[in-house]
Design an enzyme around this catalytic site. Structure first.
Site, PDB file in Angstrom:
ATOM      1  N   GLY A 101       0.756  -1.090  -0.049  1.00 39.84           N
ATOM      2  CA  GLY A 101       0.157   0.044  -0.046  1.00 39.84           C
ATOM      3  C   GLY A 101       0.965   1.149  -0.027  1.00 39.84           C
ATOM      4  O   GLY A 101       0.653   2.343   0.692  1.00 39.84           O
ATOM      5  N   ALA A 102       1.780   1.086  -0.837  1.00 39.73           N
ATOM      6  CA  ALA A 102       2.863   2.289  -0.720  1.00 39.73           C
ATOM      7  C   ALA A 102       2.717   3.498  -1.618  1.00 39.73           C
ATOM      8  O   ALA A 102       3.322   4.557  -1.579  1.00 39.73           O
ATOM      9  CB  ALA A 102       4.175   1.708  -1.207  1.00 39.73           C
TER      10      ALA A 102
ATOM     11  N   VAL B 269      -3.100  -7.901  -2.999  1.00 42.43           N
ATOM     12  CA  VAL B 269      -2.748  -8.694  -1.617  1.00 42.43           C
ATOM     13  C   VAL B 269      -4.035  -9.573  -1.194  1.00 42.43           C
ATOM     14  O   VAL B 269      -3.746 -10.492  -0.295  1.00 42.43           O
ATOM     15  CB  VAL B 269      -2.599  -7.555  -0.324  1.00 42.43           C
ATOM     16  CG1 VAL B 269      -1.217  -6.805  -0.689  1.00 42.43           C
ATOM     17  CG2 VAL B 269      -3.851  -7.024  -0.149  1.00 42.43           C
TER      18      VAL B 269
ATOM     19  N   ASN C 188       1.235  -2.422   5.314  1.00 39.11           N
ATOM     20  CA  ASN C 188       0.362  -0.697   5.260  1.00 39.11           C
ATOM     21  C   ASN C 188      -0.824  -0.901   4.328  1.00 39.11           C
ATOM     22  O   ASN C 188      -1.652  -0.066   4.640  1.00 39.11           O
ATOM     23  CB  ASN C 188       1.350   0.262   4.880  1.00 39.11           C
ATOM     24  CG  ASN C 188       0.593   1.570   4.637  1.00 39.11           C
ATOM     25  OD1 ASN C 188       0.273   2.010   5.788  1.00 39.11           O
ATOM     26  ND2 ASN C 188       0.663   2.181   3.385  1.00 39.11           N
TER      27      ASN C 188
ATOM     28  N   SER D 106      -4.559   1.368  13.171  1.00 39.22           N
ATOM     29  CA  SER D 106      -5.470   2.506  13.453  1.00 39.22           C
ATOM     30  C   SER D 106      -6.005   2.577  14.702  1.00 39.22           C
ATOM     31  O   SER D 106      -6.148   1.933  15.564  1.00 39.22           O
ATOM     32  CB  SER D 106      -6.500   2.568  12.322  1.00 39.22           C
ATOM     33  OG  SER D 106      -7.400   3.853  12.367  1.00 39.22           O
TER      34      SER D 106
ATOM     35  N   TYR E 287     -13.554  -1.783   9.475  1.00 44.25           N
ATOM     36  CA  TYR E 287     -12.328  -1.385   9.494  1.00 44.25           C
ATOM     37  C   TYR E 287     -11.730  -1.538  10.824  1.00 44.25           C
ATOM     38  O   TYR E 287     -10.575  -2.007  10.986  1.00 44.25           O
ATOM     39  CB  TYR E 287     -12.351   0.270   9.014  1.00 44.25           C
ATOM     40  CG  TYR E 287     -10.807   0.708   9.203  1.00 44.25           C
ATOM     41  CD1 TYR E 287      -9.995   0.561   7.891  1.00 44.25           C
ATOM     42  CD2 TYR E 287     -10.329   1.645   9.990  1.00 44.25           C
ATOM     43  CE1 TYR E 287      -8.821   1.059   7.649  1.00 44.25           C
ATOM     44  CE2 TYR E 287      -9.075   2.222   9.853  1.00 44.25           C
ATOM     45  CZ  TYR E 287      -8.347   1.814   8.796  1.00 44.25           C
ATOM     46  OH  TYR E 287      -7.108   2.375   8.691  1.00 44.25           O
TER      47      TYR E 287
ATOM     48  N   ALA F  60     -12.570  -3.966  13.007  1.00 42.91           N
ATOM     49  CA  ALA F  60     -12.646  -5.424  13.174  1.00 42.91           C
ATOM     50  C   ALA F  60     -11.153  -5.833  12.419  1.00 42.91           C
ATOM     51  O   ALA F  60     -10.228  -6.591  13.110  1.00 42.91           O
ATOM     52  CB  ALA F  60     -13.652  -6.045  12.638  1.00 42.91           C
TER      53      ALA F  60
ATOM     54  N   LYS G 241      -8.421  -3.964  11.316  1.00 45.81           N
ATOM     55  CA  LYS G 241      -7.239  -3.502  12.012  1.00 45.81           C
ATOM     56  C   LYS G 241      -6.967  -4.110  13.277  1.00 45.81           C
ATOM     57  O   LYS G 241      -5.804  -4.379  14.025  1.00 45.81           O
ATOM     58  CB  LYS G 241      -7.235  -2.163  12.157  1.00 45.81           C
ATOM     59  CG  LYS G 241      -7.086  -1.233  10.734  1.00 45.81           C
ATOM     60  CD  LYS G 241      -5.828  -1.705   9.946  1.00 45.81           C
ATOM     61  CE  LYS G 241      -5.639  -1.024   8.834  1.00 45.81           C
ATOM     62  NZ  LYS G 241      -4.279  -1.597   8.239  1.00 45.81           N
TER      63      LYS G 241
END
Length: 239
Positions: free
Chosen positions: A8-9, A60, A85, A137, A150, A152, A154
């Site tokens: 995720g760069a 991914v 990321n 996060s 989100y 859940a 992370k």
């Protein structure tokens, strides 16, 4: 030269991480799935600053494709620094959330973590040195209305980090998670006006991507060799 992969760069935090690792002397693989032109530009910027980088493309969430691409990279030796990321938002309150919203967010952040990390472990173990850094996060710690999926996804990284850290501790490999708060980016500009930031953040400002990247660079270094299994917040004192 130690090789590092940043998934995720092409986002604001990912860009800063890629540059920070390159400045520390790592050979950086700039991962992208979409935004190919952006990823190419990031790699070109790193090279222009006398760093070493190239772009790698894969989804991914596709375990077969991910393993194939990583297998090609591993032909040149182990990747010893991994920054997970990659992540997406698809917000909505739970009573109205579609299954696709739930599944896609979980698939990128959590299943993507497994798909990328697992193939790299045995080669990394053989070198007896490695750094795995997962980007979470503040939402995964505090919760946030409209982001059950989100949070859940992370939060799942937190448990995975602690368990994997135990599995790899005797092999010279550390595993940590960073949980940023409100960070300046195109995604947050319209969501968090200055008055909201002043209300939510004790430091009265949003963080900079470079501040997150500096923490990543430290955790990726030998200086952080005794730090593992940790969840580290960077959020201006929010919690």
């Amino acid at each position: 030269m130690i090789r590092a992969l940043v998934t995720g760069a092409s986002g604001a935090i990912g860009v800063a991480i890629a540059h920070a690792l390159a400045e520390e002397g790592y050979y950086v693989y700039v991962h992208a799935h979409g935004q190919s032109s952006r990823a190419e530009a990031i790699a070109a910027e790193i090279i222009a600053r006398n760093g070493s980088a190239e772009v790698v493309y894969f989804d991914v969430t596709d375990a077969v494709e991910t393993r194939r691409v990583l297998g090609q990279l591993l032909e040149a030796g182990a990747l010893q620094v991994l920054v997970n990321n990659a992540g997406i938002h698809d917000d909505g309150v739970m009573p109205g959330m579609r299954l696709e919203q739930w599944s896609r967010v979980i698939d990128v952040s959590l299943n993507g973590f497994f798909n990328v990390t697992q193939p790299l472990l045995l080669p990394m173990i053989r070198t007896r040195w490695g750094r795995i850094i997962n980007i979470s996060s503040v939402t995964a710690i505090t919760g946030n209305r409209g982001q059950t999926n989100y949070a859940a996804a992370k939060a799942g990284l937190h448990g995975a980090t602690r368990s994997l850290a135990l599995e790899l501790a005797s092999r010279g490999i550390t595993v940590n998670t960073i949980a940023p708060g409100i960070i300046v980016s195109p995604a947050t500009e319209g969501v968090f006006p200055q008055d909201a930031i002043e209300r939510l953040v004790p430091m009265k400002r949003a963080g900079r991507p470079e501040e997150v990247a500096d923490l990543v660079a430290f955790l990726a270094s030998d200086r952080a060799g005794y730090i593992s299994g940790q969840l580290i917040s960077i959020n201006g004192g929010m919690i």
